[in-house]
Design a protein around this motif. Structure first.
Motif, PDB file in Angstrom:
ATOM      1  N   HIS A 212      17.847  -9.150  -4.655  1.00 21.71           N
ATOM      2  CA  HIS A 212      19.070  -8.409  -4.339  1.00 21.71           C
ATOM      3  C   HIS A 212      19.320  -7.388  -5.445  1.00 21.71           C
ATOM      4  O   HIS A 212      19.525  -7.757  -6.603  1.00 21.71           O
ATOM      5  CB  HIS A 212      20.254  -9.364  -4.232  1.00 21.71           C
ATOM      6  N   TYR A 213      19.292  -6.106  -5.084  1.00 22.12           N
ATOM      7  CA  TYR A 213      19.498  -4.994  -6.022  1.00 22.12           C
ATOM      8  C   TYR A 213      20.921  -4.472  -5.890  1.00 22.12           C
ATOM      9  O   TYR A 213      21.394  -4.196  -4.786  1.00 22.12           O
ATOM     10  CB  TYR A 213      18.548  -3.837  -5.681  1.00 22.12           C
ATOM     11  N   ARG A 214      21.583  -4.283  -7.048  1.00 34.06           N
ATOM     12  CA  ARG A 214      22.926  -3.699  -7.060  1.00 34.06           C
ATOM     13  C   ARG A 214      23.016  -2.665  -8.174  1.00 34.06           C
ATOM     14  O   ARG A 214      22.650  -2.924  -9.331  1.00 34.06           O
ATOM     15  CB  ARG A 214      23.991  -4.778  -7.282  1.00 34.06           C
ATOM     16  N   ALA A 215      23.507  -1.470  -7.812  1.00 37.35           N
ATOM     17  CA  ALA A 215      23.708  -0.373  -8.764  1.00 37.35           C
ATOM     18  C   ALA A 215      24.543   0.677  -8.046  1.00 37.35           C
ATOM     19  O   ALA A 215      24.728   0.597  -6.814  1.00 37.35           O
ATOM     20  CB  ALA A 215      22.375   0.217  -9.221  1.00 37.35           C
ATOM     21  N   PRO A 216      25.081   1.658  -8.765  1.00 42.26           N
ATOM     22  CA  PRO A 216      25.790   2.736  -8.061  1.00 42.26           C
ATOM     23  C   PRO A 216      24.896   3.364  -6.991  1.00 42.26           C
ATOM     24  O   PRO A 216      23.785   3.806  -7.276  1.00 42.26           O
ATOM     25  CB  PRO A 216      26.093   3.731  -9.191  1.00 42.26           C
ATOM     26  N   GLY A 217      25.365   3.360  -5.745  1.00 48.03           N
ATOM     27  CA  GLY A 217      24.588   3.928  -4.649  1.00 48.03           C
ATOM     28  C   GLY A 217      23.499   3.021  -4.125  1.00 48.03           C
ATOM     29  O   GLY A 217      22.690   3.437  -3.283  1.00 48.03           O
ATOM     30  N   THR A 218      23.462   1.778  -4.594  1.00 38.50           N
ATOM     31  CA  THR A 218      22.415   0.847  -4.173  1.00 38.50           C
ATOM     32  C   THR A 218      22.992  -0.543  -3.925  1.00 38.50           C
ATOM     33  O   THR A 218      23.691  -1.098  -4.774  1.00 38.50           O
ATOM     34  CB  THR A 218      21.306   0.744  -5.248  1.00 38.50           C
ATOM     35  N   SER A 386      18.057   2.068 -13.349  1.00 36.47           N
ATOM     36  CA  SER A 386      18.975   2.690 -14.307  1.00 36.47           C
ATOM     37  C   SER A 386      19.529   1.597 -15.211  1.00 36.47           C
ATOM     38  O   SER A 386      19.297   0.402 -14.990  1.00 36.47           O
ATOM     39  CB  SER A 386      20.131   3.391 -13.584  1.00 36.47           C
ATOM     40  N   ALA A 387      20.303   2.014 -16.207  1.00 33.31           N
ATOM     41  CA  ALA A 387      20.947   1.052 -17.109  1.00 33.31           C
ATOM     42  C   ALA A 387      22.077   0.307 -16.411  1.00 33.31           C
ATOM     43  O   ALA A 387      22.653  -0.625 -16.981  1.00 33.31           O
ATOM     44  CB  ALA A 387      21.479   1.779 -18.341  1.00 33.31           C
ATOM     45  N   GLU A 388      22.400   0.682 -15.169  1.00 31.46           N
ATOM     46  CA  GLU A 388      23.484   0.046 -14.426  1.00 31.46           C
ATOM     47  C   GLU A 388      22.976  -0.880 -13.320  1.00 31.46           C
ATOM     48  O   GLU A 388      23.774  -1.375 -12.515  1.00 31.46           O
ATOM     49  CB  GLU A 388      24.389   1.121 -13.812  1.00 31.46           C
ATOM     50  N   MET A 389      21.669  -1.121 -13.288  1.00 25.83           N
ATOM     51  CA  MET A 389      21.109  -1.915 -12.197  1.00 25.83           C
ATOM     52  C   MET A 389      21.034  -3.397 -12.540  1.00 25.83           C
ATOM     53  O   MET A 389      20.534  -3.786 -13.599  1.00 25.83           O
ATOM     54  CB  MET A 389      19.713  -1.406 -11.823  1.00 25.83           C
ATOM     55  N   GLY A 398      18.454 -21.143  -1.829  1.00 27.52           N
ATOM     56  CA  GLY A 398      19.665 -20.382  -2.068  1.00 27.52           C
ATOM     57  C   GLY A 398      20.027 -20.202  -3.535  1.00 27.52           C
ATOM     58  O   GLY A 398      20.984 -19.478  -3.856  1.00 27.52           O
ATOM     59  N   THR A 399      19.275 -20.842  -4.428  1.00 23.88           N
ATOM     60  CA  THR A 399      19.532 -20.693  -5.859  1.00 23.88           C
ATOM     61  C   THR A 399      19.359 -19.237  -6.276  1.00 23.88           C
ATOM     62  O   THR A 399      18.359 -18.597  -5.936  1.00 23.88           O
ATOM     63  CB  THR A 399      18.576 -21.574  -6.685  1.00 23.88           C
ATOM     64  N   VAL A 400      20.338 -18.715  -7.032  1.00 22.96           N
ATOM     65  CA  VAL A 400      20.305 -17.329  -7.486  1.00 22.96           C
ATOM     66  C   VAL A 400      19.928 -17.293  -8.973  1.00 22.96           C
ATOM     67  O   VAL A 400      20.553 -17.970  -9.791  1.00 22.96           O
ATOM     68  CB  VAL A 400      21.674 -16.641  -7.272  1.00 22.96           C
ATOM     69  N   VAL A 401      18.898 -16.514  -9.282  1.00 21.84           N
ATOM     70  CA  VAL A 401      18.412 -16.401 -10.660  1.00 21.84           C
ATOM     71  C   VAL A 401      18.546 -14.946 -11.109  1.00 21.84           C
ATOM     72  O   VAL A 401      17.987 -14.047 -10.467  1.00 21.84           O
ATOM     73  CB  VAL A 401      16.933 -16.840 -10.768  1.00 21.84           C
ATOM     74  N   PRO A 402      19.263 -14.660 -12.200  1.00 21.57           N
ATOM     75  CA  PRO A 402      19.325 -13.283 -12.709  1.00 21.57           C
ATOM     76  C   PRO A 402      17.930 -12.811 -13.155  1.00 21.57           C
ATOM     77  O   PRO A 402      17.278 -13.491 -13.954  1.00 21.57           O
ATOM     78  CB  PRO A 402      20.281 -13.388 -13.901  1.00 21.57           C
ATOM     79  N   VAL A 403      17.492 -11.693 -12.631  1.00 20.35           N
ATOM     80  CA  VAL A 403      16.191 -11.114 -13.008  1.00 20.35           C
ATOM     81  C   VAL A 403      16.396  -9.904 -13.919  1.00 20.35           C
ATOM     82  O   VAL A 403      15.727  -9.767 -14.939  1.00 20.35           O
ATOM     83  CB  VAL A 403      15.388 -10.711 -11.752  1.00 20.35           C
ATOM     84  N   PHE A 404      17.337  -9.028 -13.550  1.00 19.10           N
ATOM     85  CA  PHE A 404      17.691  -7.872 -14.374  1.00 19.10           C
ATOM     86  C   PHE A 404      19.201  -7.833 -14.541  1.00 19.10           C
ATOM     87  O   PHE A 404      19.945  -8.131 -13.597  1.00 19.10           O
ATOM     88  CB  PHE A 404      17.234  -6.569 -13.704  1.00 19.10           C
TER      89      PHE A 404
END
Length: 411
Positions: A212-218, A386-389, A398-404
């Motif tokens: 799951h990717y999250r960033a401004p515009g993403t 980006s530095a905001e991703m 369903g376990t969620v692991v922080p990757v970035f």
């Protein structure tokens, strides 16, 4: 050419031959390079013969002739790609050849050219080179893509400098990116390969089902097949020899499940495609397929890229690169995917790599498709990091692991 300049060029040629494709005794080499890079092409050939190459075939490129053709040739020319062009590459594949592509063209080489001509040629060549592409994407043979500082490209990257200064600055940036400034560049690459391999091993151990990717515009979900494999810098050909497909490289990557991408993603760096620049674009996916796209610059060429064939409506690669990678830290925008993709997380429109699936190197196209590996006559990376991703890995339970987090590795 000064003695020091020649020595650096020779050092680079040696790195390309020994680390890039790892030329073996008796192996033929297929080398593609521009006429204005003849000195480096000759040095690569010299190093290849010294390593035991049986023959070095050079396919010359001339950017000025290329633009003349696109400007003046008959329309039907661009829908034709000769069989012999494909056959000569396939013959090198069948003889365990090594392929070196030396890129140096300006990202604006075909600016102003009718996009239909460019698209027609991309489709014609991609269709005829399907067997060659499959051999490359399954690591049947050794191959590498490297760069040389062409004058037009250098002036695009460093527009405030004179031509000579721009070329010198671009060479310096290239050398640093490929670790040529290390005391022992070949050893530096061995250590770099180990570092990236450790990240790939960790990712493979997590066995993520989705990213799951999250960033401004993403806001994007990408599904992965149960047999997906994360790989890094070093690849292994059919003969068991290690090579580096891209120099530089800072990525760890795998193949997404063809029908499992949903959401939207925005670019963070320009994409050079077909001699033109596409910038500030956003792509929306539903069940893997691109259903919407827009760009502030070069939307016409983005459309041509997406519409090449059915497979170009889907993703073939997902790659992770920390925002503080050496190329990103350099502050140089190369307008060249070989470099810019190694400064940023990126995705690829088009075909996927067989080696990103367990046992994929020996699978048929139908078997690969069953594991969600996309096939297309194109493969084009575009930068999204980006530095905001932030990126999360989601496991089957369903376990969620922080990757970035904030553009950097979270583990």
């Amino acid at each position: 050419m000064s003695t020091n300049w020649k020595a650096q060029l020779q050092k680079y040629a040696k790195l390309i031959v020994q680390v890039g494709v790892n030329v073996q005794k008796g192996q033929p080499v297929f080398l593609t390079g521009a006429v204005d890079q003849a000195e480096l092409v000759r040095l690569i050939a010299e190093e290849a013969y010294a390593a035991g190459a049986s023959n070095v075939h050079v396919d010359w490129i001339d950017d000025k002739l290329s633009r003349l053709k696109y400007t003046n040739a008959a329309e039907e020319v661009f829908s034709y790609f000769p069989d012999w062009e494909a056959e000569k590459r396939n013959e090198f594949v069948n003889n365990n050849g090594a392929f070196i592509s030396l890129v140096s063209s300006s990202p604006d080489l075909l600016k102003g050219i009718d996009s239909n001509r460019i698209s027609a040629f991309q489709k014609a060549s991609g269709t005829k080179l399907v067997d060659f592409r499959r051999a490359i994407q399954s690591d049947k043979v050794s191959w590498t893509v490297v760069a040389a500082a062409g004058a037009d490209w250098a002036e695009k990257v460093f527009p405030e400098a004179s031509e000579d200064e721009a070329v010198a600055k671009l060479w310096d940036a290239i050398y640093k990116a490929v670790r040529l400034d290390a005391e022992d560049p070949i050893e530096a690459w061995k250590q770099h390969n180990i570092t990236l391999h450790e990240k790939a091993v960790a990712l493979n151990n997590y066995r993520f089902k989705k990213l799951h990717y999250r960033a401004p515009g993403t806001d994007l979900f990408i599904e992965l097949d149960d047999k997906h494999v994360w790989v890094s810098a070093g690849s292994e050909n059919e003969q068991g020899h290690i090579f580096m497909a891209n120099m530089p490289t800072e990525e760890v990557f795998t193949v997404p499940y063809r029908d499992g991408t949903n959401g939207y993603v925005s670019s963070t760096k320009p994409l050079s495609y077909g001699g033109n620049v596409i910038d500030e674009f956003k792509i929306t996916f539903e069940n893997g397929r691109i259903v919407k796209y827009e760009a502030k610059q070069g939307e016409e060429f983005l459309a041509k890229l997406v519409e090449i064939d059915e497979g170009s409506h889907y993703l073939g690669e997902v790659a992770l690169v920390p925002h503080r990678s050496p190329i990103s830290q350099s502050g140089v925008l190369f307008f060249n995917t070989l470099f810019d993709e190694n400064a940023s997380n990126h995705l690829a429109i088009g075909s996927g790599y067989a080696f990103n699936i367990e046992g994929g190197k020996t699978m048929s196209p139908e078997e690969l498709a069953a594991h969600g590996v996309n096939e297309s006559i194109t493969h084009n990376d575009f930068m999204i990091g980006s530095a905001e991703m932030d990126i999360d890995g989601i496991q089957a339970d369903g376990t969620v692991v922080p990757v970035f987090r904030n553009g950097e590795w979270a583990f």
